[in-house]
Design a protein around this motif. Structure first.
Motif, PDB file in Angstrom:
ATOM      1  N   THR A 135      11.023   9.512  -6.131  1.00  0.00           N
ATOM      2  CA  THR A 135       9.845   8.893  -5.529  1.00  0.00           C
ATOM      3  C   THR A 135       9.613   7.502  -6.096  1.00  0.00           C
ATOM      4  O   THR A 135       9.199   6.585  -5.373  1.00  0.00           O
ATOM      5  CB  THR A 135       8.604   9.775  -5.752  1.00  0.00           C
ATOM      6  N   ALA A 136       9.904   7.321  -7.381  1.00  0.00           N
ATOM      7  CA  ALA A 136       9.812   5.984  -7.978  1.00  0.00           C
ATOM      8  C   ALA A 136      10.811   5.039  -7.314  1.00  0.00           C
ATOM      9  O   ALA A 136      10.509   3.860  -7.086  1.00  0.00           O
ATOM     10  CB  ALA A 136      10.085   6.058  -9.485  1.00  0.00           C
ATOM     11  N   LEU A 137      11.990   5.563  -6.977  1.00  0.00           N
ATOM     12  CA  LEU A 137      12.992   4.752  -6.273  1.00  0.00           C
ATOM     13  C   LEU A 137      12.495   4.375  -4.880  1.00  0.00           C
ATOM     14  O   LEU A 137      12.645   3.219  -4.459  1.00  0.00           O
ATOM     15  CB  LEU A 137      14.304   5.527  -6.165  1.00  0.00           C
ATOM     16  N   TYR A 138      11.870   5.335  -4.179  1.00  0.00           N
ATOM     17  CA  TYR A 138      11.303   5.027  -2.858  1.00  0.00           C
ATOM     18  C   TYR A 138      10.245   3.931  -2.990  1.00  0.00           C
ATOM     19  O   TYR A 138      10.188   2.996  -2.166  1.00  0.00           O
ATOM     20  CB  TYR A 138      10.646   6.267  -2.238  1.00  0.00           C
ATOM     21  N   PHE A 187       8.375  -1.841  -2.530  1.00  0.00           N
ATOM     22  CA  PHE A 187       7.947  -3.045  -3.255  1.00  0.00           C
ATOM     23  C   PHE A 187       8.892  -4.207  -2.955  1.00  0.00           C
ATOM     24  O   PHE A 187       8.450  -5.336  -2.710  1.00  0.00           O
ATOM     25  CB  PHE A 187       7.911  -2.756  -4.755  1.00  0.00           C
ATOM     26  N   MET A 188      10.193  -3.931  -2.967  1.00  0.00           N
ATOM     27  CA  MET A 188      11.180  -4.956  -2.650  1.00  0.00           C
ATOM     28  C   MET A 188      10.985  -5.465  -1.223  1.00  0.00           C
ATOM     29  O   MET A 188      11.071  -6.663  -0.956  1.00  0.00           O
ATOM     30  CB  MET A 188      12.589  -4.397  -2.822  1.00  0.00           C
ATOM     31  N   ALA A 189      10.728  -4.543  -0.299  1.00  0.00           N
ATOM     32  CA  ALA A 189      10.539  -4.924   1.102  1.00  0.00           C
ATOM     33  C   ALA A 189       9.321  -5.835   1.255  1.00  0.00           C
ATOM     34  O   ALA A 189       9.351  -6.823   2.008  1.00  0.00           O
ATOM     35  CB  ALA A 189      10.383  -3.688   1.972  1.00  0.00           C
ATOM     36  N   ALA A 190       8.249  -5.520   0.536  1.00  0.00           N
ATOM     37  CA  ALA A 190       7.042  -6.353   0.600  1.00  0.00           C
ATOM     38  C   ALA A 190       7.329  -7.746   0.048  1.00  0.00           C
ATOM     39  O   ALA A 190       6.910  -8.762   0.625  1.00  0.00           O
ATOM     40  CB  ALA A 190       5.909  -5.701  -0.189  1.00  0.00           C
ATOM     41  N   GLY A 191       8.042  -7.815  -1.064  1.00  0.00           N
ATOM     42  CA  GLY A 191       8.378  -9.106  -1.641  1.00  0.00           C
ATOM     43  C   GLY A 191       9.269  -9.922  -0.725  1.00  0.00           C
ATOM     44  O   GLY A 191       9.059 -11.130  -0.538  1.00  0.00           O
ATOM     45  N   GLU A 192      10.259  -9.265  -0.136  1.00  0.00           N
ATOM     46  CA  GLU A 192      11.169  -9.951   0.781  1.00  0.00           C
ATOM     47  C   GLU A 192      10.431 -10.488   2.007  1.00  0.00           C
ATOM     48  O   GLU A 192      10.769 -11.537   2.536  1.00  0.00           O
ATOM     49  CB  GLU A 192      12.270  -8.983   1.224  1.00  0.00           C
ATOM     50  N   GLU A 193       9.427  -9.740   2.449  1.00  0.00           N
ATOM     51  CA  GLU A 193       8.696 -10.126   3.655  1.00  0.00           C
ATOM     52  C   GLU A 193       8.063 -11.506   3.507  1.00  0.00           C
ATOM     53  O   GLU A 193       7.994 -12.267   4.485  1.00  0.00           O
ATOM     54  CB  GLU A 193       7.612  -9.082   3.954  1.00  0.00           C
ATOM     55  N   VAL A 194       7.599 -11.828   2.314  1.00  0.00           N
ATOM     56  CA  VAL A 194       6.947 -13.127   2.087  1.00  0.00           C
ATOM     57  C   VAL A 194       7.778 -13.995   1.143  1.00  0.00           C
ATOM     58  O   VAL A 194       7.251 -14.897   0.481  1.00  0.00           O
ATOM     59  CB  VAL A 194       5.520 -12.943   1.532  1.00  0.00           C
ATOM     60  N   SER A 195       9.096 -13.715   1.087  1.00  0.00           N
ATOM     61  CA  SER A 195      10.019 -14.485   0.234  1.00  0.00           C
ATOM     62  C   SER A 195       9.500 -14.588  -1.197  1.00  0.00           C
ATOM     63  O   SER A 195       9.566 -15.645  -1.822  1.00  0.00           O
ATOM     64  CB  SER A 195      10.259 -15.875   0.825  1.00  0.00           C
ATOM     65  N   VAL A 205       0.841  -1.198   0.000  1.00  0.00           N
ATOM     66  CA  VAL A 205       0.000   0.000   0.000  1.00  0.00           C
ATOM     67  C   VAL A 205       0.879   1.252   0.000  1.00  0.00           C
ATOM     68  O   VAL A 205       0.622   2.208  -0.745  1.00  0.00           O
ATOM     69  CB  VAL A 205      -0.939   0.012   1.222  1.00  0.00           C
ATOM     70  N   ALA A 206       1.929   1.245   0.814  1.00  0.00           N
ATOM     71  CA  ALA A 206       2.869   2.368   0.846  1.00  0.00           C
ATOM     72  C   ALA A 206       3.495   2.576  -0.524  1.00  0.00           C
ATOM     73  O   ALA A 206       3.633   3.722  -0.993  1.00  0.00           O
ATOM     74  CB  ALA A 206       3.946   2.119   1.896  1.00  0.00           C
ATOM     75  N   CYS A 207       3.867   1.483  -1.185  1.00  0.00           N
ATOM     76  CA  CYS A 207       4.426   1.553  -2.531  1.00  0.00           C
ATOM     77  C   CYS A 207       3.422   2.197  -3.492  1.00  0.00           C
ATOM     78  O   CYS A 207       3.783   3.069  -4.294  1.00  0.00           O
ATOM     79  CB  CYS A 207       4.808   0.155  -3.007  1.00  0.00           C
ATOM     80  N   GLY A 208       2.163   1.793  -3.404  1.00  0.00           N
ATOM     81  CA  GLY A 208       1.129   2.345  -4.277  1.00  0.00           C
ATOM     82  C   GLY A 208       0.928   3.839  -4.078  1.00  0.00           C
ATOM     83  O   GLY A 208       0.763   4.590  -5.049  1.00  0.00           O
ATOM     84  N   ILE A 209       0.943   4.279  -2.820  1.00  0.00           N
ATOM     85  CA  ILE A 209       0.792   5.710  -2.530  1.00  0.00           C
ATOM     86  C   ILE A 209       1.952   6.495  -3.139  1.00  0.00           C
ATOM     87  O   ILE A 209       1.769   7.571  -3.723  1.00  0.00           O
ATOM     88  CB  ILE A 209       0.711   5.946  -1.012  1.00  0.00           C
ATOM     89  N   LEU A 210       3.159   5.967  -2.999  1.00  0.00           N
ATOM     90  CA  LEU A 210       4.330   6.635  -3.563  1.00  0.00           C
ATOM     91  C   LEU A 210       4.249   6.708  -5.090  1.00  0.00           C
ATOM     92  O   LEU A 210       4.651   7.715  -5.691  1.00  0.00           O
ATOM     93  CB  LEU A 210       5.603   5.907  -3.136  1.00  0.00           C
ATOM     94  N   LEU A 211       3.744   5.670  -5.716  1.00  0.00           N
ATOM     95  CA  LEU A 211       3.593   5.699  -7.171  1.00  0.00           C
ATOM     96  C   LEU A 211       2.582   6.769  -7.590  1.00  0.00           C
ATOM     97  O   LEU A 211       2.757   7.431  -8.621  1.00  0.00           O
ATOM     98  CB  LEU A 211       3.150   4.328  -7.686  1.00  0.00           C
ATOM     99  N   PHE A 212       1.534   6.946  -6.794  1.00  0.00           N
ATOM    100  CA  PHE A 212       0.564   8.016  -7.060  1.00  0.00           C
ATOM    101  C   PHE A 212       1.248   9.379  -6.953  1.00  0.00           C
ATOM    102  O   PHE A 212       1.054  10.255  -7.802  1.00  0.00           O
ATOM    103  CB  PHE A 212      -0.591   7.917  -6.068  1.00  0.00           C
ATOM    104  N   HIS A 213       2.063   9.558  -5.908  1.00  0.00           N
ATOM    105  CA  HIS A 213       2.806  10.810  -5.759  1.00  0.00           C
ATOM    106  C   HIS A 213       3.756  11.012  -6.939  1.00  0.00           C
ATOM    107  O   HIS A 213       3.922  12.133  -7.434  1.00  0.00           O
ATOM    108  CB  HIS A 213       3.616  10.801  -4.461  1.00  0.00           C
ATOM    109  N   MET A 214       4.414   9.935  -7.365  1.00  0.00           N
ATOM    110  CA  MET A 214       5.350  10.019  -8.481  1.00  0.00           C
ATOM    111  C   MET A 214       4.662  10.562  -9.738  1.00  0.00           C
ATOM    112  O   MET A 214       5.188  11.436 -10.433  1.00  0.00           O
ATOM    113  CB  MET A 214       5.946   8.647  -8.758  1.00  0.00           C
ATOM    114  N   ALA A 215       3.458  10.020 -10.023  1.00  0.00           N
ATOM    115  CA  ALA A 215       2.727  10.464 -11.201  1.00  0.00           C
ATOM    116  C   ALA A 215       2.378  11.946 -11.105  1.00  0.00           C
ATOM    117  O   ALA A 215       2.491  12.689 -12.097  1.00  0.00           O
ATOM    118  CB  ALA A 215       1.456   9.627 -11.364  1.00  0.00           C
ATOM    119  N   SER A 216       1.979  12.390  -9.917  1.00  0.00           N
ATOM    120  CA  SER A 216       1.637  13.797  -9.731  1.00  0.00           C
ATOM    121  C   SER A 216       2.854  14.689  -9.911  1.00  0.00           C
ATOM    122  O   SER A 216       2.780  15.754 -10.535  1.00  0.00           O
ATOM    123  CB  SER A 216       1.037  14.008  -8.337  1.00  0.00           C
TER     124      SER A 216
END
Length: 220
Positions: free
Chosen positions: A78-81, A86-94, A54-65
């Motif tokens: 912001t895309a890097l953030y 996104f990487m952290a979410a993926g790592e969390e569930v391997s 969700v945090a990743c999605g919010i940042l992508l919205f900010h990036m577009a703006s």
């Protein structure tokens, strides 16, 4: 904006509920806490991955703006953030390995603490690489962001200008207070896998911060 404020309030209330539930379960039924609540592939772990996404999605919205407003450099940052979360979410569930059920490759079988396809459990000999090299540094950076930046930013100056230029969402003092309270509670709690809950609280905190940062006009 009213909907965003309601979502922000819901996140802060949710953090309170998580902390209360953590204390009650850890004290009343530590086995349930360890084997179910905070277990691998348990509700805490999947909730953490969800809120990081969700945090990743919010940042992508900010990036577009930011991109549409002509702040291309801030948009790229912001895309890097967003990529980091996104990487952290993926790592969390391997990366869904245990959900799908694929086998780790030879490298991860040999060098991963849990024999899984992720980076945060890599081992070199008996050294937990990520934890040893980045754990203390990452902890300091997170605390500076959650506690230090909300205190420094309102005073203006170079730090505030840099944060605005880099479109860094600045926490409010309420986030700093919650971070400190959660840190104290988790630190004194005697329970296995308690730090999994700490990660969940962090993921919920950043969602709240990204929704309504102090420098909202500079991040979108």
């Amino acid at each position: 904006m009213d909907l965003i404020r309601k979502c922000d309030t819901a996140m802060m209330v949710g953090i309170g509920v998580v902390l209360v539930a953590t204390v009650i379960l850890a004290l009343a039924d530590p086995i349930y806490f360890y084997q179910v609540f905070a277990a691998e592939d348990g509700p805490v772990e999947y909730a953490t991955a969800f809120f990081l996404l969700v945090a990743c999605g919010i940042l992508l919205f900010h990036m577009a703006s930011l991109w549409q407003s002509g702040r291309r450099g801030a948009a790229v940052l912001t895309a890097l953030y967003a990529l980091i979360f996104f990487m952290a979410a993926g790592e969390e569930v391997s990366w869904g390995q245990r959900i799908v059920g694929w086998e780790s490759g030879e490298f991860f079988q040999q060098h991963n603490k849990q024999y899984e396809t992720n980076l945060h459990n890599l081992m070199v000999g008996d050294v937990h690489l990520t934890k040893s090299l980045f754990g203390p540094v990452l902890t300091v950076c997170i605390l500076l962001y959650l506690v230090g930046l909300p205190l420094i930013y309102p005073k203006g100056g170079g730090v505030a200008r840099l944060a605005d230029r880099m479109a860094v969402p600045v926490p409010w003092l309420k986030h700093a207070a919650v971070a400190l309270i959660a840190s104290i509670i988790i630190a004194v709690l005697d329970a296995e896998r308690k730090w999994e809950v700490y990660e969940l609280i962090f993921s919920m905190l950043v969602v709240s911060i990204f929704l309504l940062p102090q420098n909202i006009a500079k991040t979108r």
